[in-house]
Design an enzyme around this catalytic site. Structure first.
Site: not given
Length: 347
Positions: A53, A241
């Site tokens: 990440y 999302g």
């Protein structure tokens, strides 16, 4: 906030886990610290990260930055002992991470040492294999998945190698528990069998994708979870999302993940539009925020250990955390199941 036992360990984790993969690209260090502060103030004790990440987008230049931000938060707040910290070693394929070799004893040892340094800690509570070396069907690879190309002996040798290194790290006090990610039923059971046969650390959890739009874990993995006490840590519970409804009718809100990662890892495609719209309409009909409803649904699943949320704003984080207070009625759950039967595999 409720807490669940992590596998058969003595570790308890909050039913909501704070995801971190936008920190370092979409979120600044200050914003990351604000999210951690807010989450802990509201009962979260579980953070999930990875050496890979941030992911929005992935790059050699930013790799490891998310762990750096968590480490600076630990240094600033002194709250390391209040957090169950999970991170991951990258699987094969990223050339800028140790030549893209993936997870084996040598690479795990190197990865753990680097993560500990970035995280400014001397131990990791849950260390996970981000994805298997032998191949898998996650990340939208199910459409061309072919396990018959796998070498069984090589796969078993790799799992054994990993477990033996994990055993060493546990004995050294650098890792408390081990977990898998993007794993299959066979892979998870093979880890469990080999650990039992050889007296090696037992897998405590599996971090796989799960949402209203992607419910593969309801099947064989749910059975394995029940019998073996290996709970799910659900990632992408809002389908990157989609389940907020913000991408309906071709919308691309400024600063959203779709403006950075294009098709949201293969999720943003026409087949998801109808079920997404149906779920958003169910939420509206019952006076629920669609994101909170989607997360609350995940929390109803009996195999769920923790749901990993990801937010780029405090406002989004507030909505996500509100899901723990949402109790879905039998009417809502019934309507959700009708949509699932009509659109069982939209991603």
């Amino acid at each position: 906030m409720k807490f669940n036992r992590l596998g058969r360990t003595d570790i308890s984790v909050s039913q909501i886990c704070l995801g971190t993969m936008t920190w370092g690209t979409q979120n600044t260090e200050t914003e990351a610290h604000e999210q951690m502060d807010y989450a802990v103030e509201n009962g979260v004790n579980f953070f999930d990260t990875a050496e890979l990440y941030p992911t929005t987008p992935l790059s050699a230049e930013t790799q490891g930055r998310t762990e750096d931000y968590i480490g600076s938060w630990f240094a600033r707040t002194g709250k390391r002992n209040r957090i169950v910290l999970a991170t991951k070693v990258a699987g094969p394929g990223r050339s800028y991470i140790r030549g893209g070799e993936g997870a084996d004893a040598k690479n795990i040892k190197l990865a753990v040492e680097a993560s500990l340094k970035r995280l400014k800690t001397d131990y990791i509570d849950l260390y996970q294999i981000h994805w298997p070396s032998r191949g898998h069907f996650h990340f939208r690879q199910n459409w061309h998945y072919d396990p018959f190309k796998q070498d069984r002996a090589k796969a078993v040798a790799n799992i054994t190698d990993i477990l033996e290194m994990m055993d060493m790290l546990v004995k050294e006090g650098k890792v408390r528990a081990i977990g898998l990610s993007n794993e299959t039923a066979w892979g998870t059971q093979k880890y469990l069998t080999l650990s039992e046969q050889n007296g090696l650390p037992r897998v405590a959890s599996v971090q796989n994708e799960y949402s209203l739009l992607y419910r593969h874990f309801d099947l064989d993995m749910a059975e394995l979870s029940h019998h073996e006490d290996v709970g799910l840590l659900a990632y992408s519970p809002l389908a990157a999302g989609l389940l907020t409804g913000k991408y309906l009718d071709g919308a691309r809100p400024a600063g959203s993940r779709a403006t950075i990662n294009g098709d949201l890892g293969g999720r943003l495609q026409p087949l998801q539009e109808a079920p997404t719209r149906a779920f958003v309409e169910i939420a509206a009909m019952h006076g629920l925020d669609p994101a909170a409803m989607a997360l609350a649904f995940c929390l109803t699943r009996r195999f769920m250990t923790s749901v990993i949320i990801g937010a780029t704003t405090i406002e989004q984080l507030m909505i996500d955390l509100s899901a723990v207070e949402v109790k879905l009625s039998s009417d809502v759950l019934g309507e959700i199941e009708k949509v699932h039967r009509q659109y069982p595999m939209p991603l």
